[in-house]
Design an enzyme around this catalytic site. Structure first.
Site, short mmCIF file in Angstrom:
data_model
loop_
_atom_site.label_atom_id
_atom_site.label_comp_id
_atom_site.label_asym_id
_atom_site.label_seq_id
_atom_site.Cartn_x
_atom_site.Cartn_y
_atom_site.Cartn_z
N ASP A 121 -1.89 -0.60 6.04
CA ASP A 121 -2.13 0.03 7.34
C ASP A 121 -3.61 0.20 7.66
OD1 ASP A 121 -2.51 2.08 5.34
OD2 ASP A 121 -2.44 3.54 6.97
N ASP B 151 -0.24 5.12 1.03
CA ASP B 151 -0.51 6.08 2.11
C ASP B 151 -0.54 5.39 3.46
OD1 ASP B 151 -1.15 8.78 0.81
OD2 ASP B 151 -2.38 7.40 -0.37
N ASP C 222 0.87 -1.17 0.00
CA ASP C 222 0.00 0.00 0.00
C ASP C 222 0.92 1.22 0.00
OD1 ASP C 222 -2.38 1.64 0.47
OD2 ASP C 222 -1.71 1.74 2.55
#
Length: 215
Positions: A167, A19, A17
């Protein structure tokens, strides 16, 4: 394997991922959130609410915001456009070095993100972008499963030999639905406690711990 040989990577493919995983965009997100909320008609956030919100799942956050699912792509495009104009988001310390080390160890890398390609190119730069065999941008928050499977297919890797490092609880759901392991990072948008409930295959407390993916 002789004693001088390097260990084999734990996975054939690590998909990241962006961000909150590679890029430290959460401060920018918070600064922009209420402006976008007023523009697009969803619920604003007070500073004292942030810790509790970070402990929520992605689906709980969406329900709390009052933003209809059909409006999410519009807001996401607005966010990524504003990030492109702001030019203030940077990689987490050590993230670039970790990517170089993983690639040098023979681990194939891919990127699946909701962010835009111009932001990826600017924040990562050409040298780091070149480490990724596949970069897939513009995924919806709840639409990453198909993107993960496409990354595995493009790079000729079975899903069970892949790990998606992210996250958010939505990242964990996408990895599970794609038949991949999920690796949770403790430094992103979501609290470690909330991610632990998703039973990740790997936990990374600090950026340098990503190196364990190299075996």
């Amino acid at each position: 394997m002789n004693a001088a040989s390097s260990p084999s990577p734990a996975y054939a493919l690590a998909i990241f991922d962006f961000d909150g995983t590679l890029a430290d965009s959460f401060p920018f997100f918070l600064r922009l959130h209420n402006e976008l909320a007023r523009k697009h008609g969803f619920r604003e956030v007070a500073p004292q609410d942030v810790p509790a919100l970070r402990a929520m799942s992605t689906r709980e956050l969406m329900a709390r915001s009052g933003l209809p699912a059909w409006r999410l792509p519009v807001v996401a495009r607005d966010f990524t456009r504003r990030m492109q104009e702001a030019d203030e988001v940077r990689l987490f310390d050590g993230a670039g070095e970790a990517l170089h080390a993983l690639a040098s160890a023979g681990l194939r890398l891919a990127l699946v993100t909701s962010n835009s390609r111009p932001n990826i190119d600017r924040v990562l730069g050409p040298e780091l972008c070149a480490l990724f065999g596949h970069i897939d941008c513009g995924a919806s928050i709840f639409g990453k499963r198909s993107r993960l499977l496409r990354a595995a297919r493009v790079l000729g890797t079975k899903p069970e030999a892949c790990i998606y490092v992210g996250d958010a609880t939505a990242d964990a759901e996408a990895a599970r639905e794609a038949g991949m392991d999920f690796g949770a990072v403790d430094w992103g948008y979501t609290t470690p406690e909330a991610l632990a409930l998703m039973r990740p295959a790997r936990r990374f407390g600090q950026v340098r711990e990503l190196l364990s993916l190299a075996g």
